[in-house]
Design an enzyme around this catalytic site. Structure first.
Site, PDB file in Angstrom:
ATOM      1  N   ARG A 149      80.971  40.694 -48.357  1.00 55.27           N
ATOM      2  CA  ARG A 149      81.048  39.404 -47.682  1.00 55.27           C
ATOM      3  C   ARG A 149      82.216  39.383 -46.703  1.00 55.27           C
ATOM      4  NH1 ARG A 149      76.428  38.857 -47.886  1.00 55.27           N
ATOM      5  NH2 ARG A 149      75.384  38.569 -49.844  1.00 55.27           N
ATOM      6  N   CYS A 150      82.122  38.464 -45.755  1.00 50.68           N
ATOM      7  CA  CYS A 150      83.147  38.239 -44.750  1.00 50.68           C
ATOM      8  C   CYS A 150      84.504  38.086 -45.431  1.00 50.68           C
ATOM      9  CB  CYS A 150      82.794  36.982 -43.965  1.00 50.68           C
ATOM     10  SG  CYS A 150      84.026  36.500 -42.745  1.00 50.68           S
ATOM     11  N   PRO A 151      85.514  38.747 -44.937  1.00 48.00           N
ATOM     12  CA  PRO A 151      85.646  39.565 -43.729  1.00 48.00           C
ATOM     13  C   PRO A 151      85.575  41.068 -43.984  1.00 48.00           C
ATOM     14  CG  PRO A 151      87.828  39.044 -44.499  1.00 48.00           C
ATOM     15  CD  PRO A 151      86.848  38.425 -45.494  1.00 48.00           C
TER      16      PRO A 151
END
Length: 82
Positions: free
Chosen positions: A22-24
């Site tokens: 998942r981000c980042p």
């Protein structure tokens, strides 16, 4: 430029598998790996986090790298410029 199947034939390229991250995390992985590659190399970032579609092109603009576009996968091709 990319073809439907990947970066243009003959270019240096590698795959950075960030699926499930998942981000980042996909952008962090790209930022760590790209400087280790020669100028002109193409990295295909495999990333299924929807934020990657915005984060990777934005990172390229901020860092002066070339975003080549989205590829099937979901994947994103980036060329090291400097």
């Amino acid at each position: 430029m990319t073809t439907p199947d990947g970066p243009v034939a003959g270019e240096d390229h590698e795959v950075l598998d960030c699926l499930g991250q998942r981000c980042p995390l996909p952008v962090i992985a790209l930022a760590r790996r790209l400087p280790e590659l020669p100028v002109g190399a193409v990295v295909r970032v495999l990333a299924d986090d929807p934020a990657a579609a915005l984060d990777i092109p934005a990172w390229c603009r901020l860092r002066g790298q070339e975003f080549l576009g989205a590829a099937p996968g979901p994947a994103y091709d980036v060329r090291r410029v400097r």
